[in-house]
Design an enzyme around this catalytic site. Structure first.
Site, PDB file in Angstrom:
ATOM      1  N   ASP A   1      32.832  46.447 -43.293  1.00  0.00           N
ATOM      2  CA  ASP A   1      33.220  47.933 -43.577  1.00  0.00           C
ATOM      3  C   ASP A   1      32.090  48.598 -43.768  1.00  0.00           C
ATOM      4  O   ASP A   1      31.249  48.332 -44.718  1.00  0.00           O
ATOM      5  CB  ASP A   1      34.350  48.161 -44.598  1.00  0.00           C
TER       6      ASP A   1
ATOM      7  N   ASP B   1      28.729  31.794 -35.737  1.00  0.00           N
ATOM      8  CA  ASP B   1      29.559  32.568 -34.744  1.00  0.00           C
ATOM      9  C   ASP B   1      29.462  34.041 -34.870  1.00  0.00           C
ATOM     10  O   ASP B   1      30.172  34.675 -34.216  1.00  0.00           O
ATOM     11  CB  ASP B   1      30.977  32.205 -35.025  1.00  0.00           C
TER      12      ASP B   1
ATOM     13  N   SER C   1      42.380  53.323 -45.333  1.00  0.00           N
ATOM     14  CA  SER C   1      41.431  54.369 -45.604  1.00  0.00           C
ATOM     15  C   SER C   1      41.912  55.434 -46.640  1.00  0.00           C
ATOM     16  O   SER C   1      42.327  54.721 -47.819  1.00  0.00           O
ATOM     17  CB  SER C   1      40.695  54.949 -44.512  1.00  0.00           C
TER      18      SER C   1
ATOM     19  N   HIS D   1      35.544  49.399 -40.745  1.00  0.00           N
ATOM     20  CA  HIS D   1      36.284  50.234 -41.459  1.00  0.00           C
ATOM     21  C   HIS D   1      37.680  50.561 -40.772  1.00  0.00           C
ATOM     22  O   HIS D   1      38.050  51.020 -39.945  1.00  0.00           O
ATOM     23  CB  HIS D   1      35.897  51.439 -41.651  1.00  0.00           C
TER      24      HIS D   1
ATOM     25  N   ASP E   1      29.589  29.984 -43.647  1.00  0.00           N
ATOM     26  CA  ASP E   1      31.005  29.389 -43.641  1.00  0.00           C
ATOM     27  C   ASP E   1      31.115  28.114 -42.976  1.00  0.00           C
ATOM     28  O   ASP E   1      32.307  27.880 -42.613  1.00  0.00           O
ATOM     29  CB  ASP E   1      31.864  30.688 -43.070  1.00  0.00           C
TER      30      ASP E   1
ATOM     31  N   ASP F   1      25.442  33.875 -41.490  1.00  0.00           N
ATOM     32  CA  ASP F   1      26.885  33.967 -40.918  1.00  0.00           C
ATOM     33  C   ASP F   1      27.293  32.276 -40.666  1.00  0.00           C
ATOM     34  O   ASP F   1      28.500  31.986 -40.774  1.00  0.00           O
ATOM     35  CB  ASP F   1      26.972  34.340 -39.459  1.00  0.00           C
TER      36      ASP F   1
END
Ligand SMILES: *[C@@H]1O[C@H](CO)[C@@H](O)[C@H](O)[C@H]1NC(C)=O
Ligand SMILES: *[C@@H]1O[C@H](CO)[C@@H](O)[C@H](O)[C@H]1NC(C)=O
Ligand SMILES: *[C@@H]1O[C@H](CO)[C@@H](O)[C@H](O)[C@H]1NC(C)=O
Ligand SMILES: *[C@@H]1O[C@H](CO)[C@@H](O)[C@H](O)[C@H]1NC(C)=O
Ligand SMILES: *[C@@H]1O[C@H](CO)[C@@H](O)[C@H](O)[C@H]1NC(C)=O
Ligand SMILES: *[C@@H]1O[C@H](CO)[C@@H](O)[C@H](O)[C@H]1NC(C)=O
Length: 575
Positions: free
Chosen positions: A409, A263, A189, A448, A259, A256
């Site tokens: 994030d 999952d 960060s 994050h 890919d 999702d």
């Protein structure tokens, strides 16, 4: 911004052949003298042995540690600032390395909670407050209130980590009678930004820099954090958290599988084409009662995902990636880092009183937004922008920069990290040239710095040390996540693992094997943009694209029910 960071404990003793000794102290801790820090004056040095100190570390675990503690107070010219640099040095078992640690949010450093785990791993480690103290930069303001001097802004923006490195190396050299063999910086960060700034401005300070979820491009992304409020305010509609979470759950359900594995972890957010209007009319469980999603809420959510745009449609900065939670930024009043920054810095520097700043903030809309973003950039880029793509000196000095960013994030838009990496490539001519010294890894599903459904880097500092000291450049970054109770993703092991892919390659399920395990995944050598283009162009490829397309085609509703949509989201899923 949450006070979290990457905690790494590396077992490093054996990394460097013939360097497994642990030099003992050469002098008494109390005998440490003032270090030489060019450009600064040492006001005081206090050094003392600390024994059996109880410390709560960043991960919440308590530790008992003993160390030589050196506090150095610096000032610059006549600025009147008082900068604390604290160095912890092992009384025995020093691994001959120095590690600078970074801050979080408006804090320049985290001190004991960040230093203790590194001390336990054998490092001499340092933290600094940049002179802004424990209230942090956000506890101050620029003129007209003038609690913040130009010097303090400079310290926080770029100088204090450099001063810390210089002071700490001197003190370490005194204490052990030898210089640290290698120096590292480690932060997430704001800590990540500090690391990027070091690579850009002080390329000699560190041999290796670990920069997680870097708060670089600061003047832009911090204002962009107010974009969700801006569009909600303009529309006069503030979707409650349950509705925002329902949108996010729908995004995850839709994307999702791109890919290759459904999952609950979105690995290809760039290829995700989500139409929020498909959720309109659906019922969402909100506090036990049922709420129907409105078209206006869908429009607002779509705008939040798009990120800031000017009224003429120009993209001004990035938005949240599909799959990231919107509830942190999409608040009913301007809040967090963005609100503090705009009122106490951007507007304050224009002579606008705190009270007027509040009403300016409240009434921010897409018309006024570009002006605010522009003002932030114009006023503060030079001191805290951290976006200079010229890393030639860092490369020439032999430095290695390892960066990673969670794709979920919810605070710092990951595309700022990819955008910067792209600009470094543009300057250096090729991705291969940049890969020699600067690598970026994407962590799907990670929030994050930590948290979320995706596996987090397990020990990125160790990976960096091996790169610096052994020349082992990482192709992937090992990551792990303990399974959540009731999760269906983890069949055997109770953990989800991945070997995170090096940007711009992306994670791809091989099509066979336990999708919770790293071995069932590979890295597809395609840029996310390519994946996106090819996905729409053709669905007959044999590579990732075919797998992804197949997953999309065969994914029936029953699969969705068995998905590892995180408990928090599942509980809020569409009824
Ligand atoms: C160092 O690199 C060599 C090959 O370059 C590799 O075989 C070895 O395992 C590496 N050692 C460590 C500790 O990473
Ligand atoms: C150094 O500063 C820390 C925190 O500010 C304090 O807890 C510690 O006692 C100080 N150490 C010495 C030797 O003065
Ligand atoms: C917290 O960090 C310490 C030191 O790095 C480590 O030994 C410990 O296992 C960690 N605890 C948890 C719960 O992760
Ligand atoms: C900031 O300025 C206002 C108006 O001049 C004043 O009332 C207030 O006390 C100041 N705050 C600080 C912390 O100096
Ligand atoms: C943001 O980053 C993702 C992941 O790398 C990428 O696929 C996407 O194209 C980027 N978006 C923009 C607008 O650049
Ligand atoms: C649900 O309850 C919480 C806490 O009482 C409240 O803050 C929130 O606004 C409620 N949400 C809705 C949609 O009513």
């Amino acid at each position: 911004m949450k006070a979290i960071g990457t905690i790494v404990v590396a077992v490093l003793g054996a990394v460097v052949a013939g360097q497994t000794e642990h030099p003992p102290p050469a002098i008494q801790c109390e005998a440490i003298k003032a270090p030489t820090v060019p450009g600064a004056t040492v006001v005081s040095v206090k050094a003392a042995e600390m024994r059996n100190m109880r410390v709560r570390m960043m991960n919440g675990t308590m530790a008992t540690v003993s160390y030589c503690d050196a506090n150095i107070t610096l000032t610059h010219g006549t600025a009147g600032d008082r900068v604390l640099v604290e160095v912890w040095m092992p009384l025995s078992g020093w691994n001959m390395r120095f590690q600078g640690t970074g801050g979080s949010g408006f804090l320049a450093g985290l001190f004991a909670p960040a230093l203790a785990p590194q001390l336990m791993a054998g490092f001499a480690a340092a933290s600094t407050d940049a002179g802004v103290g424990s209230a942090g930069l956000g506890g101050m303001a620029v003129a007209p209130n003038s609690t913040l001097s130009a010097q303090l802004l400079t310290n926080f923006g770029y100088l204090s980590i450099h001063d810390m490195a210089v002071a700490a190396k001197d003190v370490i050299n005194q204490f052990y009678g030898m210089a640290a063999m290698k120096s590292y910086f480690n932060g997430c960060s704001t800590g990540g930004r500090q690391g990027m700034m070091e690579a850009q401005m002080y390329p000699q300070d560190f041999d290796g820099i670990l920069a997680g979820a870097p708060a670089m491009n600061w003047p832009k992304f911090v204002v962009a954090e107010l974009w969700p409020y801006t569009v909600m305010n303009a529309a006069g509609t503030f979707p409650p958290a349950c509705v925002l979470n329902a949108f996010t759950a729908a995004v995850v359900a839709a994307c999702d599988g791109l890919d290759g594995a459904a999952d609950g972890i979105v690995s290809l957010p760039g290829a995700c084409r989500f139409d929020a209007s498909t959720v309109v009319g659906k019922s969402v469980a909100c506090n036990g009662s049922s709420v129907a999603v409105t078209a206006q809420q869908a429009q607002v959510f779509q705008q939040i995902l798009q990120g800031p745009r000017s009224p003429s449609g120009e993209q001004l900065w990035y938005g949240l990636l599909p799959g990231a939670s919107a509830t942190t930024l999409a608040t009913r009043t301007p809040s967090g880092l963005g609100a503090t920054w705009v009122s106490k810095f951007v507007l304050a520097q224009q002579g606008i009183s705190a009270q007027s700043a509040q009403s300016t903030l409240q009434s921010i809309d897409p018309q006024s937004f570009p002006t605010l973003l522009d003002a932030s950039q114009t006023q503060f880029d030079a001191v805290i922008g951290t976006d200079d793509p010229d890393l030639a000196s860092f490369n020439a000095a032999g430095g290695k920069l390892l960066s990673w960013h969670g794709l979920a994030d919810q605070l710092i838009f990951p595309n700022g990290t990819f955008d910067y990496r792209q600009r470094v490539e543009d300057l250096m001519g090729s991705g291969d040239a940049v890969d020699q010294f600067y690598r970026v890894f994407a962590a799907p599903g990670v929030q994050h710095c930590a948290g979320g459904v995706g596996p987090e880097p397990t020990d990125p500092l160790d990976v960096l040390v091996r790169w610096v000291e052994n020349g082992s450049a990482p192709d992937t970054l090992p990551a792990m996540k303990m399974a959540q109770a009731g999760s269906t993703t983890t069949k055997a092991s109770g953990v989800i693992t991945r070997n995170l892919c090096r940007y711009p390659s992306v994670l791809q399920y091989k099509g066979v094997g336990d999708a919770s395990l790293a071995e069932s995944w590979g890295c597809a050598e395609a840029s996310p943009q390519q994946v996106l283009t090819e996905l729409t162009a053709s669905e007959e490829d044999t590579s990732i694209l075919a797998t992804a397309s197949a997953a999309r085609k065969v994914r029936p509703a029953s699969v969705a029910a068995a998905l590892a949509i995180p408990a928090a989201l599942a509980a809020l899923a569409l009824l």
